[in-house]
Design a protein around this motif. Structure first.
Motif, mmCIF file in Angstrom:
data_model
loop_
_atom_site.group_PDB
_atom_site.id
_atom_site.type_symbol
_atom_site.label_atom_id
_atom_site.label_comp_id
_atom_site.label_asym_id
_atom_site.label_seq_id
_atom_site.Cartn_x
_atom_site.Cartn_y
_atom_site.Cartn_z
ATOM 1 N N GLY A 36 0.821 -1.094 -0.003
ATOM 2 C CA GLY A 36 0.055 -0.111 -0.107
ATOM 3 C C GLY A 36 0.908 1.215 -0.050
ATOM 4 O O GLY A 36 0.380 2.398 -0.654
ATOM 5 N N ASP A 37 1.970 1.269 0.738
ATOM 6 C CA ASP A 37 2.967 2.621 0.663
ATOM 7 C C ASP A 37 3.381 2.742 -0.714
ATOM 8 O O ASP A 37 3.436 3.734 -1.100
ATOM 9 N N ALA A 38 4.005 1.610 -1.137
ATOM 10 C CA ALA A 38 4.680 1.565 -2.581
ATOM 11 C C ALA A 38 3.766 2.111 -3.677
ATOM 12 O O ALA A 38 3.876 3.243 -4.149
ATOM 13 N N PHE A 95 10.155 4.556 -4.919
ATOM 14 C CA PHE A 95 9.509 4.849 -3.482
ATOM 15 C C PHE A 95 9.696 3.740 -2.800
ATOM 16 O O PHE A 95 9.362 2.580 -3.213
ATOM 17 N N ASP A 96 9.699 3.745 -1.505
ATOM 18 C CA ASP A 96 9.496 2.850 -0.545
ATOM 19 C C ASP A 96 10.374 1.437 -0.576
ATOM 20 O O ASP A 96 9.881 0.486 -0.271
ATOM 21 N N SER A 97 11.310 1.673 -1.325
ATOM 22 C CA SER A 97 12.224 0.633 -1.576
ATOM 23 C C SER A 97 13.549 0.675 -0.978
ATOM 24 O O SER A 97 14.416 1.631 -1.293
ATOM 25 N N HIS A 120 11.833 5.323 3.588
ATOM 26 C CA HIS A 120 11.921 5.292 4.949
ATOM 27 C C HIS A 120 12.402 3.802 5.646
ATOM 28 O O HIS A 120 12.320 3.734 6.794
ATOM 29 N N HIS A 121 13.112 3.258 4.839
ATOM 30 C CA HIS A 121 13.744 2.005 5.270
ATOM 31 C C HIS A 121 14.993 2.324 6.000
ATOM 32 O O HIS A 121 16.039 2.729 5.376
ATOM 33 N N LYS A 122 15.217 1.786 7.065
ATOM 34 C CA LYS A 122 16.273 2.267 7.928
ATOM 35 C C LYS A 122 17.569 1.587 7.386
ATOM 36 O O LYS A 122 18.768 1.917 7.677
ATOM 37 N N ALA A 139 5.674 6.078 6.887
ATOM 38 C CA ALA A 139 5.536 5.775 5.465
ATOM 39 C C ALA A 139 6.074 6.565 4.679
ATOM 40 O O ALA A 139 6.315 7.777 4.939
ATOM 41 N N THR A 140 6.444 5.996 3.388
ATOM 42 C CA THR A 140 7.110 6.921 2.511
ATOM 43 C C THR A 140 6.130 7.980 1.992
ATOM 44 O O THR A 140 6.407 8.949 1.485
ATOM 45 N N GLY A 141 4.907 7.541 2.079
ATOM 46 C CA GLY A 141 3.789 8.401 1.909
ATOM 47 C C GLY A 141 3.733 9.859 2.502
ATOM 48 O O GLY A 141 3.366 10.808 2.075
ATOM 49 N N THR A 169 -1.934 1.965 5.434
ATOM 50 C CA THR A 169 -1.398 0.397 5.639
ATOM 51 C C THR A 169 -0.007 0.048 6.112
ATOM 52 O O THR A 169 -0.007 -0.753 6.725
ATOM 53 N N ASP A 170 0.670 1.218 6.061
ATOM 54 C CA ASP A 170 2.022 1.115 6.656
ATOM 55 C C ASP A 170 2.040 1.439 8.285
ATOM 56 O O ASP A 170 2.770 0.945 8.897
ATOM 57 N N THR A 171 1.056 1.903 8.772
ATOM 58 C CA THR A 171 1.128 1.936 10.257
ATOM 59 C C THR A 171 0.044 1.068 10.636
ATOM 60 O O THR A 171 -0.383 0.911 11.863
HETATM 61 MN MN MN Z 1 6.695 1.594 3.532
#
Ligand code: MN
Length: 329
Positions: A36-38, A95-97, A120-122, A139-141, A169-171
């Motif tokens: 959902g985030d991507a 995004f989000d990868s 936002h991946h650490k 979220a990247t959103g 979705t990411d939360t």
């Molecule tokens: Mn994400």
């Protein structure tokens, strides 16, 4: 130096907005896990870019569109999945990868001059030419929202719905510990565009085929509990997917069932795919999921991470459990 203050983590928002303004054909993409985030980020950016008269194209290599729970989102049908159909692009935004093996292939195929990585991946591998990575964001959103605001692109419903999907979705529908005041503040602003929450949640969560329930039942029947209830895992072999005739795009709710057991600190879901084993890791309490994933070359977030092993299912279970045990002592 604190990782968060490291120059690599500083916000290149100005630079990114300048590059976007100077480009026309903009490829929006994500790697492998079209959650959902991507997908939310891609579609929000798609509509935002259209508003400023750009030519965006969403490209998700090998995405199984017909199986995606995000089909209901406006613009989803424009998503391209065939590398051979890609034409010349000015820039690529991912995004989000956290990683993106194969992005060079997309870059050379499209002759794009630059890769912008928003994430936002650490455990990010900083594969972009420009990297905007903020691991503290839910979220990247949230970053896409900020970029759209920064670029003064007027928000509308087409942008607001996918952004809401991305953050909610990411939360875990605003329940995971990554949820912050900011997540709510952004969601609250998105709600001013008259989002039909019932429709969104029904599309996302009440849209199951009966095969999905079959697979849930199989998963539950395979749950094993170890270490006084602190470790729970389920391993799904290829033949289970064949038997139920279903293979999910996203294993979130399957592993959430294991995680929901009282006292669980590490939940593991293993699934056999060709000659490898994919693993989802979820944690409660003091265990950091990325610490387990990183032992096997994977990554993710504190509460949710993943990795892939080249061992068979049984051997992978053994290896994972051995590592997980050290974290719950
Ligand atoms: Mn994400």
């Amino acid at each position: 130096m604190n990782r968060k203050n490291h120059p690599r983590f500083q916000k290149p928002i100005r630079q990114i907005s300048k590059i976007i303004n100077n480009s026309s054909k903009i490829l929006l993409t994500a790697y492998h896990r079209y959650d959902g985030d991507a997908v939310g980020c891609e579609l929000a950016m798609f509509w935002a870019l259209k508003k400023i008269n750009k030519n965006p194209l969403i490209f998700n290599l090998n995405m199984k569109k017909e199986l995606s729970p995000f089909k209901f989102l406006n613009g989803f049908r424009y998503i391209e999945t065939d590398l051979n159909k890609l034409k010349k692009q000015d820039i690529i935004i991912s995004f989000d990868s956290g990683e993106f093996p194969g992005i060079d292939k997309i870059k050379s195929k499209t002759l794009a001059s630059i890769i912008i990585n928003i994430d936002h991946h650490k455990t990010s591998s900083f594969f972009g030419d420009i990297n905007w990575v903020e691991p503290t964001r839910s979220a990247t959103g949230e970053l896409v929202y900020e970029l759209i605001k920064y670029m003064k692109i007027p928000m509308d419903k087409n942008i607001a719905i996918p952004l809401f999907v991305s953050i909610s979705t990411d939360t875990g529908r605003f329940t995971f510990p990554n949820t912050t005041k900011k997540s709510f503040t952004i969601a609250a602003e998105l709600m001013t565009y008259n989002l039909d929450l019932e429709k969104i949640y029904t599309s996302l969560y009440c849209n199951k085929q009966k095969e999905e329930l079959e697979l849930l039942r199989e998963t539950i029947s395979k749950v094993n509990i170890l270490e006084n209830g602190k470790i729970g895992y389920a391993a799904l072999s290829k033949d289970i997917f064949q038997k139920v005739g279903f293979f999910p795009q996203d294993f979130q709710e399957y592993i959430d069932i294991i995680k929901s057991l009282k006292g669980i600190e590490v939940a593991l879901l293993l699934r056999e795919e060709d000659d490898k084993t994919r693993v989802s890791i979820r944690t409660n309490g003091k265990v950091d999921a990325t610490k387990i994933a990183e032992k096997f070359g994977g990554g993710g977030h504190k509460r949710a991470a993943g990795c892939t092993l080249t061992d068979n299912l049984d051997k992978s279970i053994q290896k994972l459990i051995e590592v997980a045990k050290n974290f719950v002592k």
